[in-house]
Each structure stands twice: as structure tokens, then as C-alpha cells.
Design a protein around this motif. Structure first.
Motif, PDB file in Angstrom:
ATOM      1  N   CYS A  54       5.908  45.034   5.372  1.00 30.63           N
ATOM      2  CA  CYS A  54       7.257  44.056   4.912  1.00 30.63           C
ATOM      3  C   CYS A  54       8.333  44.431   4.797  1.00 30.63           C
ATOM      4  CB  CYS A  54       6.837  43.460   4.356  1.00 30.63           C
ATOM      5  SG  CYS A  54       5.099  42.252   5.201  1.00 30.63           S
ATOM      6  N   GLU A  55       8.781  45.435   4.079  1.00 33.24           N
ATOM      7  CA  GLU A  55       9.632  46.239   3.513  1.00 33.24           C
ATOM      8  C   GLU A  55       9.616  48.085   3.938  1.00 33.24           C
ATOM      9  OE1 GLU A  55      11.563  45.004  -0.958  1.00 33.24           O
ATOM     10  OE2 GLU A  55       9.571  46.352  -1.036  1.00 33.24           O
ATOM     11  N   PRO A  56      10.831  48.143   5.085  1.00 31.75           N
ATOM     12  CA  PRO A  56      10.351  49.016   5.620  1.00 31.75           C
ATOM     13  C   PRO A  56      11.438  50.231   5.084  1.00 31.75           C
ATOM     14  CG  PRO A  56      11.967  47.243   7.384  1.00 31.75           C
ATOM     15  CD  PRO A  56      10.813  46.421   6.219  1.00 31.75           C
ATOM     16  N   SER A  57      11.208  51.215   4.782  1.00 34.11           N
ATOM     17  CA  SER A  57      12.111  52.289   5.276  1.00 34.11           C
ATOM     18  C   SER A  57      12.960  52.953   6.729  1.00 34.11           C
ATOM     19  CB  SER A  57      11.228  53.471   4.524  1.00 34.11           C
ATOM     20  OG  SER A  57      10.436  54.358   5.701  1.00 34.11           O
ATOM     21  N   LEU A  58      12.791  52.036   7.097  1.00 37.82           N
ATOM     22  CA  LEU A  58      13.978  52.045   8.986  1.00 37.82           C
ATOM     23  C   LEU A  58      14.134  51.001   9.323  1.00 37.82           C
ATOM     24  CD1 LEU A  58      11.329  55.639  10.011  1.00 37.82           C
ATOM     25  CD2 LEU A  58      13.829  55.482   9.129  1.00 37.82           C
ATOM     26  N   ALA A  59      14.781  50.828  10.473  1.00 36.40           N
ATOM     27  CA  ALA A  59      14.997  49.642  11.158  1.00 36.40           C
ATOM     28  C   ALA A  59      15.019  50.433  12.610  1.00 36.40           C
ATOM     29  CB  ALA A  59      15.565  48.316  10.853  1.00 36.40           C
ATOM     30  N   MET A  60      14.219  50.216  13.555  1.00 34.46           N
ATOM     31  CA  MET A  60      14.694  50.419  14.713  1.00 34.46           C
ATOM     32  C   MET A  60      15.490  49.710  15.506  1.00 34.46           C
ATOM     33  SD  MET A  60      11.992  51.901  17.232  1.00 34.46           S
ATOM     34  CE  MET A  60      11.156  50.502  18.102  1.00 34.46           C
ATOM     35  N   TYR A  61      16.666  49.669  16.326  1.00 34.24           N
ATOM     36  CA  TYR A  61      17.343  49.765  16.914  1.00 34.24           C
ATOM     37  C   TYR A  61      17.629  50.433  18.618  1.00 34.24           C
ATOM     38  CZ  TYR A  61      18.713  47.518  13.065  1.00 34.24           C
ATOM     39  OH  TYR A  61      19.129  46.624  12.070  1.00 34.24           O
ATOM     40  N   ARG A  62      17.350  49.760  19.405  1.00 37.40           N
ATOM     41  CA  ARG A  62      18.117  49.933  20.716  1.00 37.40           C
ATOM     42  C   ARG A  62      19.735  51.192  20.675  1.00 37.40           C
ATOM     43  NH1 ARG A  62      22.217  48.922  23.270  1.00 37.40           N
ATOM     44  NH2 ARG A  62      22.540  45.810  22.793  1.00 37.40           N
ATOM     45  N   ASP A  63      19.283  52.376  22.084  1.00 37.22           N
ATOM     46  CA  ASP A  63      20.969  52.829  21.405  1.00 37.22           C
ATOM     47  C   ASP A  63      22.116  52.633  22.313  1.00 37.22           C
ATOM     48  OD1 ASP A  63      22.675  54.420  21.485  1.00 37.22           O
ATOM     49  OD2 ASP A  63      21.670  56.126  21.723  1.00 37.22           O
ATOM     50  N   PRO A  64      22.993  51.536  21.642  1.00 29.55           N
ATOM     51  CA  PRO A  64      23.765  50.576  22.876  1.00 29.55           C
ATOM     52  C   PRO A  64      24.768  52.172  23.770  1.00 29.55           C
ATOM     53  CG  PRO A  64      24.464  51.270  20.206  1.00 29.55           C
ATOM     54  CD  PRO A  64      23.498  51.413  20.434  1.00 29.55           C
ATOM     55  N   TYR A  65      24.571  52.862  23.524  1.00 29.04           N
ATOM     56  CA  TYR A  65      24.811  54.514  23.876  1.00 29.04           C
ATOM     57  C   TYR A  65      25.167  54.468  24.803  1.00 29.04           C
ATOM     58  CZ  TYR A  65      28.260  53.938  19.877  1.00 29.04           C
ATOM     59  OH  TYR A  65      28.471  53.836  19.139  1.00 29.04           O
ATOM     60  N   LYS A  66      23.281  54.383  25.360  1.00 27.84           N
ATOM     61  CA  LYS A  66      22.651  55.285  26.409  1.00 27.84           C
ATOM     62  C   LYS A  66      21.840  53.414  27.716  1.00 27.84           C
ATOM     63  CE  LYS A  66      20.964  59.193  23.647  1.00 27.84           C
ATOM     64  NZ  LYS A  66      20.532  60.020  23.724  1.00 27.84           N
ATOM     65  N   PHE A  67      21.722  54.458  28.434  1.00 29.43           N
ATOM     66  CA  PHE A  67      21.364  52.623  29.522  1.00 29.43           C
ATOM     67  C   PHE A  67      20.011  53.013  29.788  1.00 29.43           C
ATOM     68  CE2 PHE A  67      26.101  53.096  29.924  1.00 29.43           C
ATOM     69  CZ  PHE A  67      26.141  50.925  29.442  1.00 29.43           C
ATOM     70  N   ASP A  68      19.319  53.291  28.940  1.00 30.16           N
ATOM     71  CA  ASP A  68      17.640  53.930  29.105  1.00 30.16           C
ATOM     72  C   ASP A  68      17.399  53.451  28.158  1.00 30.16           C
ATOM     73  OD1 ASP A  68      18.190  55.397  26.661  1.00 30.16           O
ATOM     74  OD2 ASP A  68      18.098  57.313  28.095  1.00 30.16           O
ATOM     75  N   PRO A  69      16.037  53.314  27.562  1.00 34.28           N
ATOM     76  CA  PRO A  69      15.266  52.953  26.596  1.00 34.28           C
ATOM     77  C   PRO A  69      15.125  53.181  25.494  1.00 34.28           C
ATOM     78  CG  PRO A  69      13.720  53.597  28.172  1.00 34.28           C
ATOM     79  CD  PRO A  69      15.030  53.603  29.043  1.00 34.28           C
ATOM     80  N   SER A  70      15.791  54.326  25.077  1.00 30.66           N
ATOM     81  CA  SER A  70      15.573  54.814  23.689  1.00 30.66           C
ATOM     82  C   SER A  70      16.198  54.466  23.094  1.00 30.66           C
ATOM     83  CB  SER A  70      16.855  56.425  24.399  1.00 30.66           C
ATOM     84  OG  SER A  70      17.990  56.273  23.905  1.00 30.66           O
ATOM     85  N   VAL A  71      15.507  54.807  21.237  1.00 28.76           N
ATOM     86  CA  VAL A  71      15.787  53.780  20.245  1.00 28.76           C
ATOM     87  C   VAL A  71      16.230  54.875  19.410  1.00 28.76           C
ATOM     88  CG1 VAL A  71      13.894  52.009  20.360  1.00 28.76           C
ATOM     89  CG2 VAL A  71      14.070  53.931  19.592  1.00 28.76           C
ATOM     90  N   ILE A  72      17.249  54.301  18.764  1.00 28.36           N
ATOM     91  CA  ILE A  72      17.721  55.260  17.025  1.00 28.36           C
ATOM     92  C   ILE A  72      17.100  54.392  15.822  1.00 28.36           C
ATOM     93  CG2 ILE A  72      19.895  55.758  18.541  1.00 28.36           C
ATOM     94  CD1 ILE A  72      21.249  53.573  17.097  1.00 28.36           C
ATOM     95  N   PHE A  73      17.076  54.581  14.927  1.00 27.62           N
ATOM     96  CA  PHE A  73      16.482  54.510  13.669  1.00 27.62           C
ATOM     97  C   PHE A  73      17.477  54.474  12.375  1.00 27.62           C
ATOM     98  CE2 PHE A  73      12.048  55.885  15.754  1.00 27.62           C
ATOM     99  CZ  PHE A  73      11.516  54.366  15.653  1.00 27.62           C
ATOM    100  N   PHE A  74      17.617  53.706  11.495  1.00 22.64           N
ATOM    101  CA  PHE A  74      18.027  53.451  10.032  1.00 22.64           C
ATOM    102  C   PHE A  74      17.495  53.341   9.265  1.00 22.64           C
ATOM    103  CE2 PHE A  74      21.586  52.136  13.449  1.00 22.64           C
ATOM    104  CZ  PHE A  74      22.385  53.557  13.343  1.00 22.64           C
TER     105      PHE A  74
END
Length: 129
Positions: A59-79
Motif C-alpha cells: 500500500c506504500e509501494p516503492s514503484l509506480a507504473m505508467y504507460r509510456d507516452p512516447y510509445k504507441f504500444d502497451p509498454s510500461v515504465i516504472f518510477f
């Protein structure tokens, strides 16, 4: 394929699919490139990712996952959402708003959707209070 197989596969996909949080627009990221300030909003969809779907919940994660706005595919990036110790497990939140929910609402939703009672450090601390 019988109904038991279908139900098992449906359960596996449901539990292991990850909600995808949208990043701000490319223009917004040029103005403010700091990913730790990106707002977490409701998911825009779900995905089943070979590696990411193996990450555990906190509930207090070390990573957040987002879609990659620079790609037009289902890839994700972590911060990273905070500093991470070398031996610390990398975690994500299975809930899009875990930090703003009360502990009982989080526990109820995780049990209902994913079939487990969360014992992360945040839940453990808040349950004791």
C-alpha cells in the motif's frame, strides 16, 4: 477445454493483470519532467506483463507504473516513488489510490479483488493504531 480450465485461466488473468495509470501528456512532461510529482489517478486499463505481473503489492509501494507516452504500444515504465534500499523488495500498489484510502477500505478491496489480506508496513502500522 472444459469450464474448469476456463475458470482457472480467468482467475489467473484477473489476479495478475495490472492497472495502468496514465502519464501526463508529453507537453506536460517537458514542463515538469520530475516523475515523482506525477499524480496518480484512476487506471486507464489493465495489462498482463510478464515481469511486472510478478511484482508484489504494498500500500506504500516503492514503484509506480505508467504507460509510456512516447510509445504507441502497451509498454510500461516504472518510477521510484521514494528512495529504495539495496536489499528492499520492489513493490507496486494493486490499488490506484492506496495512499488516500483508509486501512479498512484497502483491506476489504484487496481481499475482495485479489484474495489476500495485506500485511505491508503501512497496513500493519495503521491496524495497530
Amino acid at each position: 477445454l472444459d469450464l474448469n480450465w476456463y475458470n482457472r485461466m480467468h482467475g489467473i488473468l484477473h489476479v495478475n493483470s495490472i492497472g495502468m495509470n496514465p502519464l501526463p501528456s508529453i507537453e506536460e512532461t517537458k514542463i515538469n519532467p520530475d516523475p515523482t510529482t506525477f499524480p496518480v489517478v484512476n487506471d486507464v486499463g489493465v495489462g498482463l506483463f510478464t515481469t511486472a505481473s510478478m511484482l508484489n503489492h504494498s500500500c506504500e509501494p516503492s514503484l509506480a507504473m505508467y504507460r509510456d507516452p512516447y510509445k504507441f504500444d502497451p509498454s510500461v515504465i516504472f518510477f521510484a516513488t521514494r528512495d529504495i534500499n539495496v536489499s528492499e523488495e520492489l513493490t507496486i500498489s494493486y490499488l490506484p489510490n492506496s495512499l488516500t484510502m483508509n486501512v479498512h477500505a484497502r483491506q476489504e478491496e484487496l481481499l475482495y479483488k485479489y484474495g489476500f489480506e495485506c500485511d505491508c508496513s503501512l497496513c500493519s502500522l495503521q491496524i495497530k493504531q
